[in-house]
Design a protein around this motif. Structure first.
Motif, PDB file in Angstrom:
ATOM      1  N   ILE A 141       0.831  -1.211   0.000  1.00 43.28           N
ATOM      2  CA  ILE A 141       0.000   0.000   0.000  1.00 43.28           C
ATOM      3  C   ILE A 141       0.861   1.255   0.000  1.00 43.28           C
ATOM      4  O   ILE A 141       0.653   2.179  -0.798  1.00 43.28           O
ATOM      5  CB  ILE A 141      -0.947  -0.004   1.212  1.00 43.28           C
ATOM      6  CG1 ILE A 141      -2.006  -1.095   1.058  1.00 43.28           C
ATOM      7  CG2 ILE A 141      -1.624   1.362   1.374  1.00 43.28           C
ATOM      8  CD1 ILE A 141      -2.887  -1.282   2.279  1.00 43.28           C
ATOM      9  N   ILE A 142       1.865   1.295   0.880  1.00 45.35           N
ATOM     10  CA  ILE A 142       2.663   2.516   0.996  1.00 45.35           C
ATOM     11  C   ILE A 142       3.576   2.717  -0.214  1.00 45.35           C
ATOM     12  O   ILE A 142       4.080   3.817  -0.458  1.00 45.35           O
ATOM     13  CB  ILE A 142       3.477   2.511   2.305  1.00 45.35           C
ATOM     14  CG1 ILE A 142       3.835   3.949   2.703  1.00 45.35           C
ATOM     15  CG2 ILE A 142       4.732   1.641   2.172  1.00 45.35           C
ATOM     16  CD1 ILE A 142       4.402   4.081   4.093  1.00 45.35           C
ATOM     17  N   SER A 143       3.787   1.664  -1.011  1.00 43.98           N
ATOM     18  CA  SER A 143       4.607   1.798  -2.212  1.00 43.98           C
ATOM     19  C   SER A 143       3.939   2.683  -3.259  1.00 43.98           C
ATOM     20  O   SER A 143       4.584   3.133  -4.205  1.00 43.98           O
ATOM     21  CB  SER A 143       4.908   0.416  -2.810  1.00 43.98           C
ATOM     22  OG  SER A 143       3.736  -0.198  -3.329  1.00 43.98           O
ATOM     23  N   PHE A 144       2.633   2.954  -3.096  1.00 46.99           N
ATOM     24  CA  PHE A 144       1.925   3.848  -4.012  1.00 46.99           C
ATOM     25  C   PHE A 144       2.182   5.319  -3.689  1.00 46.99           C
ATOM     26  O   PHE A 144       1.766   6.199  -4.453  1.00 46.99           O
ATOM     27  CB  PHE A 144       0.410   3.589  -3.963  1.00 46.99           C
ATOM     28  CG  PHE A 144      -0.015   2.359  -4.705  1.00 46.99           C
ATOM     29  CD1 PHE A 144      -0.293   2.416  -6.063  1.00 46.99           C
ATOM     30  CD2 PHE A 144      -0.146   1.141  -4.058  1.00 46.99           C
ATOM     31  CE1 PHE A 144      -0.692   1.287  -6.759  1.00 46.99           C
ATOM     32  CE2 PHE A 144      -0.543   0.000  -4.736  1.00 46.99           C
ATOM     33  CZ  PHE A 144      -0.819   0.073  -6.097  1.00 46.99           C
ATOM     34  N   ALA A 145       2.847   5.598  -2.565  1.00 50.00           N
ATOM     35  CA  ALA A 145       3.076   6.989  -2.156  1.00 50.00           C
ATOM     36  C   ALA A 145       3.862   7.762  -3.210  1.00 50.00           C
ATOM     37  O   ALA A 145       3.536   8.913  -3.530  1.00 50.00           O
ATOM     38  CB  ALA A 145       3.805   7.025  -0.816  1.00 50.00           C
ATOM     39  N   ILE A 195       2.727  11.211  -5.051  1.00 52.51           N
ATOM     40  CA  ILE A 195       3.548  12.422  -4.932  1.00 52.51           C
ATOM     41  C   ILE A 195       3.966  12.922  -6.315  1.00 52.51           C
ATOM     42  O   ILE A 195       3.978  14.135  -6.578  1.00 52.51           O
ATOM     43  CB  ILE A 195       4.779  12.152  -4.044  1.00 52.51           C
ATOM     44  CG1 ILE A 195       4.332  11.931  -2.592  1.00 52.51           C
ATOM     45  CG2 ILE A 195       5.767  13.314  -4.115  1.00 52.51           C
ATOM     46  CD1 ILE A 195       5.439  11.492  -1.653  1.00 52.51           C
ATOM     47  N   ARG A 196       4.278  11.992  -7.218  1.00 49.11           N
ATOM     48  CA  ARG A 196       4.636  12.386  -8.584  1.00 49.11           C
ATOM     49  C   ARG A 196       3.483  13.081  -9.288  1.00 49.11           C
ATOM     50  O   ARG A 196       3.678  13.868 -10.210  1.00 49.11           O
ATOM     51  CB  ARG A 196       5.053  11.150  -9.394  1.00 49.11           C
ATOM     52  CG  ARG A 196       6.396  10.569  -9.035  1.00 49.11           C
ATOM     53  CD  ARG A 196       7.514  11.559  -9.286  1.00 49.11           C
ATOM     54  NE  ARG A 196       7.594  11.972 -10.669  1.00 49.11           N
ATOM     55  CZ  ARG A 196       8.290  11.326 -11.599  1.00 49.11           C
ATOM     56  NH1 ARG A 196       8.974  10.243 -11.264  1.00 49.11           N
ATOM     57  NH2 ARG A 196       8.327  11.771 -12.838  1.00 49.11           N
ATOM     58  N   PRO A 236       7.536  19.683  -1.196  1.00 52.13           N
ATOM     59  CA  PRO A 236       7.696  18.560  -0.252  1.00 52.13           C
ATOM     60  C   PRO A 236       7.252  18.895   1.170  1.00 52.13           C
ATOM     61  O   PRO A 236       6.617  18.066   1.836  1.00 52.13           O
ATOM     62  CB  PRO A 236       9.205  18.271  -0.314  1.00 52.13           C
ATOM     63  CG  PRO A 236       9.604  18.692  -1.678  1.00 52.13           C
ATOM     64  CD  PRO A 236       8.766  19.898  -1.988  1.00 52.13           C
ATOM     65  N   LEU A 237       7.563  20.107   1.654  1.00 51.41           N
ATOM     66  CA  LEU A 237       7.167  20.486   3.014  1.00 51.41           C
ATOM     67  C   LEU A 237       5.656  20.654   3.117  1.00 51.41           C
ATOM     68  O   LEU A 237       5.046  20.298   4.135  1.00 51.41           O
ATOM     69  CB  LEU A 237       7.866  21.784   3.428  1.00 51.41           C
ATOM     70  CG  LEU A 237       9.331  21.642   3.868  1.00 51.41           C
ATOM     71  CD1 LEU A 237       9.933  23.009   4.131  1.00 51.41           C
ATOM     72  CD2 LEU A 237       9.459  20.758   5.105  1.00 51.41           C
ATOM     73  N   GLN A 238       5.041  21.204   2.078  1.00 59.07           N
ATOM     74  CA  GLN A 238       3.584  21.342   2.083  1.00 59.07           C
ATOM     75  C   GLN A 238       2.911  19.979   2.066  1.00 59.07           C
ATOM     76  O   GLN A 238       1.915  19.748   2.759  1.00 59.07           O
ATOM     77  CB  GLN A 238       3.145  22.181   0.881  1.00 59.07           C
ATOM     78  CG  GLN A 238       3.504  23.648   0.990  1.00 59.07           C
ATOM     79  CD  GLN A 238       3.223  24.409  -0.290  1.00 59.07           C
ATOM     80  OE1 GLN A 238       3.250  23.841  -1.381  1.00 59.07           O
ATOM     81  NE2 GLN A 238       2.957  25.710  -0.169  1.00 59.07           N
ATOM     82  N   ILE A 239       3.455  19.061   1.278  1.00 59.92           N
ATOM     83  CA  ILE A 239       2.925  17.690   1.236  1.00 59.92           C
ATOM     84  C   ILE A 239       3.028  17.055   2.621  1.00 59.92           C
ATOM     85  O   ILE A 239       2.084  16.442   3.116  1.00 59.92           O
ATOM     86  CB  ILE A 239       3.680  16.847   0.194  1.00 59.92           C
ATOM     87  CG1 ILE A 239       3.407  17.386  -1.214  1.00 59.92           C
ATOM     88  CG2 ILE A 239       3.261  15.379   0.284  1.00 59.92           C
ATOM     89  CD1 ILE A 239       4.286  16.758  -2.275  1.00 59.92           C
TER      90      ILE A 239
END
Length: 298
Positions: free
Chosen positions: A29-33, A37-38, A45-48
């Motif tokens: 599941i976490i591999s979809f992160a 993000i892309r 990155p900080l806002q994400i």
């Protein structure tokens, strides 16, 4: 008496296998992160991290409230100093990971993160007296070598800062795994809530008023926090009750292996040949490990 011991042993081993299967699910599941993000439009990155942390914290608070109702605050404070430390370690790992991946190559970052199972095994041996079986060690070596193959084309990096941040990430997450194992009899989900709040505070202190993002990016951040991060973290905490620290972090390597495949499948970003070979090696090593465990406990 013998029958009771045999039944308890079967129950323990079946629970161990279930924990392994849940770790495979969580890592998948976490591999979809990376894919999500892309797909961000303009969020930094900080806002994400800020909005992902908020979504993660809110989701955990909601789950804890539904589960414990009037005892929610007691459960949160019940983690004590160990839970707070675990939350800080997890938050530090997340913050340093972003610093690493934006300061050096993705390849160099993930190559260093592949050391997490070995660092966890070393720390667990010293602090918890956990011994790693030969089968687990062989799987760790094969999986670590697989990650190395994935990054073979991009390991050149002159960023001492980025490399240092990646190494700190590895030690912080290993420390988090150790804290979960040490407190496996305590409800440690609040430690993830703490980590989300720490990340939010750090991001806000850096961003200041620069927190505006598009609604679409906000929805993606909520997806990252409420599902992509929440489910794997919950499964990780559950599995920590039955798997040693080295095994727990071994399954994390699946995230590195599967991530490039999803990007290839959904947005046609073709990975390098070595990435495919290394990723396949990691996936096969972990699946064979789980399969052998299942066969050995029949």
């Amino acid at each position: 008496m013998k029958n009771n011991k045999l039944n308890n042993y079967k129950l323990f081993t079946s629970t161990r296998i279930n924990a392994m299967l849940l770790m495979v699910l969580g890592s998948s599941i976490i591999s979809f992160a990376g894919l999500i993000i892309r797909g961000m439009d303009t969020a930094s990155p900080l806002q994400i991290s800020l909005y992902r942390g908020l979504a993660l914290s809110f989701t955990i608070l909601l789950i804890l409230t539904l589960r414990y109702q009037t005892n929610t605050l007691r459960k949160i404070t019940g983690v004590g100093g160990s839970g707070i430390l675990a939350g800080i370690l997890l938050a530090s790992a997340g913050i340093c990971f972003i610093q690493a991946i934006t300061s050096t190559t993705v390849a160099a970052t993930l190559f260093i993160l592949a050391s997490i199972p070995f660092i966890s095994a070393f720390l667990a041996r010293i602090l918890l007296n956990e011994r790693v079986s030969r089968q687990t060690l062989i799987t760790m070596i094969i999986a670590g070598f697989g990650v190395s193959l994935m990054m073979v084309s991009g390991l050149r990096s002159n960023s001492f800062y980025g490399t240092s941040m990646a190494l700190i990430t590895a030690f912080c997450f290993s420390g988090y795994a150790i804290m979960l194992r040490k407190n496996k009899d305590i409800e440690m989900l609040p430690s993830v809530l703490i980590s989300g709040l720490v990340i939010c505070l750090v991001c806000l202190s850096i961003l200041g008023q620069d927190i505006a993002i598009s609604w679409l990016d906000l929805l993606k951040c909520i997806l990252l926090g409420s599902i992509i991060s929440f489910i794997p973290n919950s499964l990780f905490i559950y599995a920590s009750k039955y798997l040693i620290a080295a095994e727990l972090t071994l399954f994390m390597l699946l995230e590195f292996a599967l991530g490039p495949f999803w990007v290839w499948l959904f947005i046609n970003e073709v990975p390098a040949l070595w990435t495919l070979i290394g990723g396949s090696s990691v996936i096969m090593a972990v699946l064979i490990y789980v399969w052998s465990e299942m066969q050995g406990k029949k």
